[in-house]
Design a protein around this motif. Structure first.
Motif, PDB file in Angstrom:
ATOM      1  N   THR A 166       0.828  -1.307   0.290  1.00 33.14           N
ATOM      2  CA  THR A 166       0.260   0.093  -0.098  1.00 33.14           C
ATOM      3  C   THR A 166       0.876   1.278   0.206  1.00 33.14           C
ATOM      4  O   THR A 166       0.547   2.564  -0.424  1.00 33.14           O
ATOM      5  CB  THR A 166      -0.562  -0.476   1.125  1.00 33.14           C
ATOM      6  N   ILE A 167       2.051   1.559   0.923  1.00 30.79           N
ATOM      7  CA  ILE A 167       2.443   2.282   1.118  1.00 30.79           C
ATOM      8  C   ILE A 167       4.296   2.311  -0.354  1.00 30.79           C
ATOM      9  O   ILE A 167       4.996   3.091  -0.312  1.00 30.79           O
ATOM     10  CB  ILE A 167       2.670   2.621   2.075  1.00 30.79           C
ATOM     11  N   VAL A 168       4.039   1.465  -0.861  1.00 27.22           N
ATOM     12  CA  VAL A 168       6.073   1.428  -1.493  1.00 27.22           C
ATOM     13  C   VAL A 168       5.810   2.156  -2.208  1.00 27.22           C
ATOM     14  O   VAL A 168       7.056   2.390  -2.994  1.00 27.22           O
ATOM     15  CB  VAL A 168       6.089   0.045  -1.895  1.00 27.22           C
ATOM     16  N   HIS A 169       4.946   2.335  -3.250  1.00 33.00           N
ATOM     17  CA  HIS A 169       5.279   3.932  -4.285  1.00 33.00           C
ATOM     18  C   HIS A 169       5.105   5.217  -3.688  1.00 33.00           C
ATOM     19  O   HIS A 169       4.672   6.138  -4.340  1.00 33.00           O
ATOM     20  CB  HIS A 169       4.036   3.286  -5.100  1.00 33.00           C
ATOM     21  N   ARG A 170       5.204   5.337  -2.095  1.00 33.92           N
ATOM     22  CA  ARG A 170       5.177   6.214  -1.151  1.00 33.92           C
ATOM     23  C   ARG A 170       3.748   7.662  -1.764  1.00 33.92           C
ATOM     24  O   ARG A 170       3.978   8.677  -2.127  1.00 33.92           O
ATOM     25  CB  ARG A 170       6.210   7.214  -1.927  1.00 33.92           C
ATOM     26  N   PRO A 171       2.931   7.311  -1.354  1.00 35.87           N
ATOM     27  CA  PRO A 171       1.026   8.259  -1.838  1.00 35.87           C
ATOM     28  C   PRO A 171       1.289   8.821  -1.009  1.00 35.87           C
ATOM     29  O   PRO A 171       1.703   9.287  -0.298  1.00 35.87           O
ATOM     30  CB  PRO A 171       0.658   6.586  -1.897  1.00 35.87           C
ATOM     31  N   LYS A 172       0.932  10.107  -1.994  1.00 33.27           N
ATOM     32  CA  LYS A 172       0.832  11.243  -1.194  1.00 33.27           C
ATOM     33  C   LYS A 172      -0.691  10.966  -0.331  1.00 33.27           C
ATOM     34  O   LYS A 172      -0.439  11.469   0.783  1.00 33.27           O
ATOM     35  CB  LYS A 172       0.175  12.531  -1.988  1.00 33.27           C
TER      36      LYS A 172
END
Length: 328
Positions: A166-172
């Motif tokens: 869920t966070i690997v793409h470093r979401p806003k």
């Protein structure tokens, strides 16, 4: 069950373009019905950028439907929504990390490939996703599981893998639907730490929960939803301030002229007097107690918690259902 440990890359803050309104999420009048039955009835929500925001309510209150409408997974029958400044939420799907309530991973995939695959669905190149995934797993003491298939992992470890995806793409924007479900107290605390780290790194985090304690510890703002309607939206402090502080008093003497100074709502339970703190404060009452020879043995002033505010706002039935949901 594995631990949720803070990913080390969080020290690098995200470079975000500011949304003009200062809000990561805006929604007005969201309405949704399924087969003629209203699920969400006129929801208004405003989530500031960089904040941790909680949606509180029992199962069936409309939390998941609200999140799905905000993300563009389903469309509202009526109402408006803006996600990261866009009227079409799917236009910014690559900037969002979403952990659905229904967990699911491909059982034959390895932990690394699962994380990279979830990132790829948000536009992250697979090669980058694999490198980040391996780093996340190794940095968090799970290096032995990099190449393990999901079917060989415990339920808790699989949930860790999905969270990293869920966070690997470093979401806003990070959207978590009942993220604490199925975790023990220790891992719930570690997940709380991860949420704080993500917000500190610049992300906006919104999560739904039926456990009020998580929202009280984490959130700056909350929405209380019951029966598909928002009953309160605002800061945790404002919710708590709807109720006056409670006074608990034990006196050596049971009777005396000082009794006339008690507020009209005073009740005696066991050996303690219970009443709301008067608007005039505690000092006039203390003077009456001392001058009247009450003999103060114990005195405490307790601020209402978010649970008390929830009961006052949503009702005792909704609060009981929340407790039943949390115990399952």
């Amino acid at each position: 069950m594995p631990s949720f440990i803070r990913p080390r890359y969080h020290i690098c803050r995200r470079g975000y373009d500011k949304v003009v309104s200062g809000l990561a999420i805006e929604a007005k009048g969201l309405f949704k019905a399924f087969d003629g039955k209203t699920a969400v009835d006129g929801v208004d929500i405003a989530v500031p950028q960089g904040s941790i925001y909680g949606i509180l309510g029992p199962n069936g209150a409309g939390k998941t439907t609200t999140l799905r409408m905000l993300l563009g997974i389903i469309d509202p029958d009526r109402g408006e929504r803006r996600l990261l400044g866009h009227d079409a939420p799917l236009d910014v799907a690559g900037q969002v990390g979403y952990l659905p309530e229904e967990r699911g991973l491909y059982q034959s995939m390895s932990a690394r490939e699962s994380i990279a695959f979830i990132g790829a669905l948000r536009g992250l190149p697979l090669s980058v996703g694999r490198a980040r995934a391996e780093g996340l797993l190794r940095d968090n003491g799970l290096g032995d599981y990099v190449d393990k298939p999901i079917k060989a992992l415990s339920k808790g470890m699989a949930q860790t893998v999905q969270l990293f995806g869920t966070i690997v793409h470093r979401p806003k924007l990070i959207v978590l639907d009942e993220p604490f479900s199925g975790l023990d107290a220790i891992n719930q605390g570690r997940l709380e730490a991860l949420i704080r780290d993500e917000a500190a790194a610049g992300a906006t985090v919104i999560f739904s929960t039926h456990v009020i304690a998580h929202a009280e510890r984490l959130c700056e703002r909350v929405a209380i939803i019951a029966g598909g309607r928002i009953r309160f939206e605002g800061t945790v402090e404002d919710a708590r301030n709807r109720l006056r502080p409670q006074v608990r008093l034990r006196t050596r003497n049971a009777e005396g002229p000082w009794r006339a100074a008690f507020p009209s709502d005073t009740k005696k339970i066991d050996s303690l007097w219970h009443f709301e703190l008067p608007e005039s404060g505690i000092e006039p009452l203390l003077k009456a107690l001392i001058d009247g020879g009450a003999g103060i043995e114990e005195l405490s002033i307790e601020r209402p918690g978010l649970h008390d505010a929830f009961v006052a706002i949503a009702g005792e039935a909704a609060a009981r259902q929340m407790q039943e949901d949390a115990s399952r």
